[in-house]
Design a protein around this motif. Sequence first.
Motif, PDB file in Angstrom:
ATOM      1  N   ALA A  33      -0.063  -5.488  -2.634  1.00 40.93           N
ATOM      2  CA  ALA A  33      -0.165  -5.355  -1.303  1.00 40.93           C
ATOM      3  C   ALA A  33       1.278  -4.578  -0.765  1.00 40.93           C
ATOM      4  N   TYR A  34       2.429  -5.074  -1.254  1.00 39.55           N
ATOM      5  CA  TYR A  34       3.621  -4.102  -0.824  1.00 39.55           C
ATOM      6  C   TYR A  34       3.612  -2.875  -1.376  1.00 39.55           C
ATOM      7  N   LEU A  35       3.017  -2.576  -2.394  1.00 43.81           N
ATOM      8  CA  LEU A  35       2.905  -1.237  -2.838  1.00 43.81           C
ATOM      9  C   LEU A  35       1.667  -0.281  -1.681  1.00 43.81           C
ATOM     10  N   ALA A  36       0.789  -1.003  -1.466  1.00 44.06           N
ATOM     11  CA  ALA A  36      -0.468  -0.509  -0.730  1.00 44.06           C
ATOM     12  C   ALA A  36       0.136   0.126   0.695  1.00 44.06           C
ATOM     13  N   ALA A  37       1.346  -0.709   1.069  1.00 45.08           N
ATOM     14  CA  ALA A  37       1.902  -0.124   2.452  1.00 45.08           C
ATOM     15  C   ALA A  37       2.817   1.011   2.364  1.00 45.08           C
TER      16      ALA A  37
END
Length: 144
Positions: A33-37
């Motif tokens: 989720a962090y990387l998707a942002a």
Amino acid sequence: MLKACCSPRPRAFVARLDSCLESTRLARQLLRAYLAALPSGERYSDVAELLLGELFANAVQHSDAPDDRRIEIRFALTNGLLRIEVHDAGSGRPALRSASLCDERGRGLFLVNELSARWGCCPRVGGIGKFVWALIAPTAALAA
């Protein structure tokens, strides 16, 4: 909820999870989720998820800390490298070892050593426990 950051330096992400193997999956989901942002987050995801899973599982399996202690994970993108950290209250320090072809375990730090740009282990502030960190370079962008 994670938000995309408009500043040139995205915020770090920190979470504390239960010290159990089942939390390894949650740690990887939080990283995803962090990387998707991030605009180019997918270029880190495969290696980062693998290495975070290995470091988190090591913290659960090899820590001599009491079972009620939580494991902290941190992610931050700095100077084009993704830094992942896994903090635990255990006193042991990780060490590379050679696994034989027959061994079913014991290759986690080998993977961290081979796939990260750099990695290490440091004592935690306050003297309780340690954290293991790894810097992950982005993979080449795929041709469209």
